[in-house]
Design an enzyme around this catalytic site. Structure first.
Site, short mmCIF file in Angstrom:
data_model
loop_
_atom_site.label_atom_id
_atom_site.label_comp_id
_atom_site.label_asym_id
_atom_site.label_seq_id
_atom_site.Cartn_x
_atom_site.Cartn_y
_atom_site.Cartn_z
CB THR A 157 -5.11 -5.13 -2.04
OG1 THR A 157 -4.98 -4.67 -3.37
CG2 THR A 157 -3.93 -4.71 -1.22
N GLY A 208 -8.56 -2.28 -0.84
CA GLY A 208 -9.73 -1.88 -1.60
C GLY A 208 -9.43 -1.12 -2.87
N GLY A 209 -8.37 -1.49 -3.60
CA GLY A 209 -8.12 -0.92 -4.92
C GLY A 209 -8.03 0.60 -4.88
#
Length: 528
Positions: free
Chosen positions: A350, A432-433
């Protein structure tokens, strides 16, 4: 809190007119150029995020999705835009279950939902921009055509995940002689340059109709996907009202589900009843509390969060004082506790950009292809690398996040906006997911509880409790392992940096913009 100038690090950026913070210096420079030429925050953000799809291809691109919070100057509440894609109209739960599938392979065509990013960019520009895609995509087109030296953190990610690039087209486009390019190697994407030219000329239709759409659908159908040209042609973002809560005399805004921003507000509500000021608790206590509230919020997320047009998500109940008080009472400082779903509502990689322009407009924008290199599937003629957000769907019949025709999956990407007394205080976001919800809480606590400026708040060592592990960055002191293990945490030190992020704090009284960009990435904050 004053920075210790004898230690490595960098200062926050102080400017008075405008600022931008991104994860790559070329994107930050592109956004600043747009601002200097008179463009507004939306113009600058779109130009930056389009370029990030070229220089950070493992993280984002036009084959992904987008969420945004936009605050026009003087407005009392931001506007939320949901630019996440949907499942194909043929994607019924029965279709998957009848074939014995229990989960969606994240590297299959079934993991690809219709990419929503370009539609979101077009809507943002139509509603709030002052420039067109024909102008704003030019920097990305030029860099894709002529190439760019791969940045160090991008090279690190690329090498770590080069084994994922098994798709022949992906390997051809993203590997150099079979290997990930190292830092400084010139990487070009001429196919993407031509695709961006088409979008620059034709806007929305240049992606969702015509040869680009045909290329995407043919690639997915060849891999067994259920996608059609009609699915792409139906792609439109949705303007929605944000959700919010109060924390330390500020108002925190997030996009509503299908994103996980609701989890951020739930955690803040629990922590708001505790004293987290600098010096009030130990570092071990701080990490422990963040881990415990993360576990409870993520348990509710996984059980309840979904596309609200297809399922009921009990937002009001989860943001209630009763829910926060119940969870606060269950916290124990000396031991871990399993998260408990509140019985009243129980159900059985992302890039981020923030911009504040000279007029006071603020944009908080996040764009993602989910996993590193997304699904790893590339449409061969257009060079579009496709996200794998559909892997977030459940294939359980009773689950609110079960796949359905035209449904949006649970999303991890979340932009944030902070306000105080009805005025802009900060656009912010964390990459960071899965970490992003925890990351929002940690960042805000560093600023609002501990008095850190945005750069120091982003620099601070991180931890993340997910699954049954509590991962600590190596910058966390070694003594924490034993203390946190004593409380019941299973400690890991993966060696991987946890997330990334950007933030622009607006000091309304002094007329200052104070900006930070995460040192775990290659980027920076710029302004004037």
């Amino acid at each position: 809190m004053t920075r210790d100038f004898s230690q490595p690090g960098r200062s926050a950026l102080y400017t008075s007119q405008a600022a931008v913070a991104t994860s790559h210096p070329l994107a930050a420079q592109t956004a600043l150029d747009v601002l200097r030429r008179g463009g507004n925050a939306v113009d600058a953000g779109i130009a930056a995020v389009a370029l990030l799809g070229i220089v950070e291809p493992q993280m984002t691109g036009i084959g992904g999705d987008c969420f945004a919070l936009y605050l026009p100057a003087g407005a009392s509440e931001p506007i939320a835009l949901n630019g996440s894609g949907r499942a194909p109209m043929a994607a019924s739960l029965d279709w998957y279950q009848s074939r014995g599938m229990t989960q969606i392979d994240p590297y299959s065509a079934h993991s690809v939902t219709t990419p929503g990013a370009v539609a979101a960019w077009c809507r943002l520009l139509a509603d709030h921009g002052t420039r067109g895609l024909d102008e704003l995509l030019q920097p990305a087109i030029e860099v894709a055509e002529r190439g760019h030296p791969v940045a160090p953190r991008v090279a690190f990610d690329w090498a770590r995940d080069e084994h994922l690039l098994r798709d022949p087209v992906a390997a051809e486009l993203f590997l150099h002689h079979g290997r990930a390019p190292s830092a400084g190697v010139l990487h070009r994407q001429p196919r993407m340059a031509e695709t961006l030219r088409t979008i620059a000329r034709h806007g929305w239709a240049g992606f969702y109709e015509g040869w680009v759409a045909e290329d995407i659908v043919q690639r997915l159908r060849a891999g067994g996907g259920l996608h059609t040209l009609d699915d792409l042609a139906a792609t439109q973002p949705e303007v929605v009202r944000p959700i919010a809560t109060d924390y330390r005399d500020h108002r925190v805004y997030e996009c509503p589900p299908n994103g996980q921003g609701l989890g951020v507000l739930m955690m803040l509500n629990v922590l708001s009843g505790l004293d987290l000021d600098e010096g009030a608790i130990s570092e071990a206590d701080r990490i422990h509390l963040l881990a415990e509230v993360s576990k409870l919020a993520y348990a509710h997320r996984d059980a309840l969060f979904a596309d609200t047009s297809h399922a009921h998500v009990p937002v009001d109940e989860l943001l209630s004082n009763d829910w926060a008080a119940m969870q606060r009472r269950a916290l124990c400082m000396d031991s871990t506790r399993p998260p408990v779903i509140w019985p009243e509502v129980a159900h059985k990689d992302t890039v981020y950009v923030c911009v504040v322009d000279r007029d006071g407009n603020a944009l908080s924008l996040i764009n993602s292809i989910f996993h590193s290199f997304g699904s790893t599937l590339v449409a061969p003629r257009s060079g579009v690398l496709l996200q794998n957000r559909g892997a977030g769907f459940s294939l359980q019949s009773a689950h609110p996040n079960a796949i359905a025709p035209g449904k949006r999956p649970l999303h991890t990407i979340i932009p944030g906006m902070l306000m105080k007394n009805g005025r802009l205080a900060a656009p912010f976001g964390v990459m960071g997911g899965q970490y992003q919800a925890t990351g929002h809480v940690a960042l805000l606590s560093n600023v609002l509880d501990r008095g850190m400026d945005p750069q120091a708040a982003l620099d601070a060592p991180r931890s993340f409790a997910f699954g049954d592990e509590l991962d600590l960055e190596f910058s966390q002191p070694a003594w924490l392992d034993a203390e946190l293990s004593r409380r019941g945490h299973r400690i890991t030190r993966s060696g991987q940096p946890i997330g990334g992020g950007q933030m622009i704090v607006v000091d309304q009284d002094r007329g200052l913009l104070i900006s930070g960009s995460d040192p775990r990435k290659d980027g920076c904050a710029l302004g004037y």
